[in-house]
Motif scaffolding. Sequence first.
Motif, short mmCIF file in Angstrom:
data_model
loop_
_atom_site.label_atom_id
_atom_site.label_comp_id
_atom_site.label_asym_id
_atom_site.label_seq_id
_atom_site.Cartn_x
_atom_site.Cartn_y
_atom_site.Cartn_z
N ILE A 1 0.95 -1.29 -0.18
CA ILE A 1 0.00 -0.08 -0.15
C ILE A 1 0.87 1.18 -0.13
O ILE A 1 0.49 2.34 -0.66
CB ILE A 1 -0.92 0.00 1.23
N LEU A 2 2.02 1.10 0.65
CA LEU A 2 3.00 2.27 0.94
C LEU A 2 3.98 2.54 -0.32
O LEU A 2 4.89 3.59 -0.23
CB LEU A 2 3.50 2.35 2.04
N ARG A 3 3.73 1.61 -1.14
CA ARG A 3 4.70 1.77 -2.26
C ARG A 3 4.70 2.78 -3.09
O ARG A 3 3.35 3.50 -3.06
CB ARG A 3 4.86 0.66 -3.11
N PRO A 4 5.53 3.45 -3.97
CA PRO A 4 5.30 4.93 -4.46
C PRO A 4 4.23 4.82 -5.23
O PRO A 4 3.56 5.85 -5.69
CB PRO A 4 6.53 4.90 -5.02
N ASP A 5 3.90 3.56 -6.18
CA ASP A 5 2.89 3.86 -7.02
C ASP A 5 1.53 3.03 -6.33
O ASP A 5 0.75 2.57 -7.06
CB ASP A 5 3.02 2.98 -8.44
N GLY A 6 1.58 2.84 -5.09
CA GLY A 6 0.42 2.30 -4.41
C GLY A 6 -1.15 3.04 -4.46
O GLY A 6 -0.82 4.29 -4.86
N PRO A 7 -2.00 2.45 -4.03
CA PRO A 7 -3.52 3.18 -4.28
C PRO A 7 -3.37 4.44 -3.02
O PRO A 7 -2.93 4.20 -2.03
CB PRO A 7 -4.17 2.08 -4.07
N SER A 8 -4.14 5.31 -3.05
CA SER A 8 -4.68 6.06 -2.11
C SER A 8 -5.88 5.20 -1.49
O SER A 8 -6.43 4.38 -1.97
CB SER A 8 -5.47 7.35 -2.57
N TYR A 9 -5.85 5.64 -0.06
CA TYR A 9 -6.32 4.44 0.84
C TYR A 9 -7.01 5.39 1.79
O TYR A 9 -6.31 6.07 2.82
CB TYR A 9 -5.40 3.74 1.50
N GLU A 10 -8.36 5.55 1.99
CA GLU A 10 -9.07 6.14 3.12
C GLU A 10 -10.06 5.26 3.93
O GLU A 10 -10.88 4.42 3.33
CB GLU A 10 -9.72 7.37 2.60
N ILE A 11 -9.87 5.39 5.14
CA ILE A 11 -10.80 4.41 6.13
C ILE A 11 -11.56 5.43 6.96
O ILE A 11 -11.18 6.17 7.29
CB ILE A 11 -9.74 3.73 7.23
N VAL A 12 -12.80 5.23 6.98
CA VAL A 12 -13.70 5.66 8.20
C VAL A 12 -13.65 4.66 9.08
O VAL A 12 -14.28 3.44 8.89
CB VAL A 12 -15.20 5.84 7.44
N LEU A 13 -13.20 5.01 10.33
CA LEU A 13 -13.15 3.98 11.51
C LEU A 13 -14.27 4.46 12.48
O LEU A 13 -14.19 5.57 13.36
CB LEU A 13 -11.64 4.12 12.23
N ASP A 14 -15.07 3.55 12.88
CA ASP A 14 -16.18 3.79 13.84
C ASP A 14 -15.35 3.77 15.06
O ASP A 14 -14.60 3.00 15.44
CB ASP A 14 -17.08 2.61 13.83
N GLU A 15 -15.54 4.88 16.05
CA GLU A 15 -14.92 4.90 17.08
C GLU A 15 -15.20 3.68 18.20
O GLU A 15 -14.28 3.59 19.02
CB GLU A 15 -15.54 6.24 17.83
N CYS A 16 -16.27 2.92 18.14
CA CYS A 16 -16.74 1.71 19.03
C CYS A 16 -15.49 0.73 19.05
O CYS A 16 -15.16 0.15 19.86
CB CYS A 16 -18.04 1.32 18.69
N VAL A 17 -14.87 0.64 17.64
CA VAL A 17 -13.67 -0.20 17.53
C VAL A 17 -12.61 0.04 18.68
O VAL A 17 -12.25 -0.83 19.24
CB VAL A 17 -13.13 -0.40 16.24
#
Length: 293
Positions: free
Chosen positions: A158-174
């Motif tokens: 995921i962190l490689r230079p040509d990796g995707p953008s990555y967005e997580i909505v994380l529920d606080e309850c976790v």
Amino acid sequence: MPSPYVRRRRLAAEIRKLRESRGLTTDGLARLMYYNRAKISRLENAQVRPDLAEIINMLNALEITGSQYDKFLKLAHEAAQKGWWDKYGVSMGPRQKLYADLEYNAENVRAYNQTAMPAVLQAPEFIDALVTLDRCRGKLDYVPERMAEARMRRQREILRPDGPSYEIVLDECVIHRLAVPPRAMITQLRHMVGVVTAEERISVRVLLHDARIPGGFLAKSSFYLYKFPEPGDSPLAVVDTVTTDLLLTQHGEVARYTEMYDRVRDAALPRQESIAFLERVANRLTDQTGSGT
């Protein structure tokens, strides 16, 4: 390398379309190829990695030539490729193999997670704590050490230079409900903050437990959305359930989950406020437990 799984689905759709254009049923194509019906069904449902020789035989039997022949052969070749995850076999778990495949050539990944921390942003100590929790339900369907190794490889990919953008909505309850040791949670929160702070295209947005989400009903489960760079590879959604992952490819189904994602994202804290929130929780847990992490 394109996602082999995505290419298998695209190849499956093209085979089905070709068969129907010839007025053939699945049984009819199987008889023409001297195959059993199950083999054709598995190809048309993207359940198996295609055998290039069998695809060539099919194209020849259907008298496909020229650019259409080349198109099918290219698709079949890409669908038959193996990724880094294949070397793990079943030891990393079948669900994680699917996610690794889809992430590899995605343009962007968006997710709403109401039950777990994002797998690609997990710290090793936190992964160990999750394995301990998972043992509560009985026999594991993966090898813990190999699963953890593969999960860290996913993070590097995921962190490689040509990796995707990555967005997580994380529920606080976790953060509050997942029964891992406080030290493991502290380590996880700080690890996640460090990764997100260092990489602009990786984002976590926290959905507070008292946030109102207008516009419709609440999400019934965690889910992931994938978009790919090539126009022929349609967006898809993966819905996380207790026993399996449901992969959705129909435009209307994916659109509904995209709309749900936009709603929870709008209700969540912005990126920088989320980072600050996670830091505060980590500091508070440290004060409460006396942990030096």
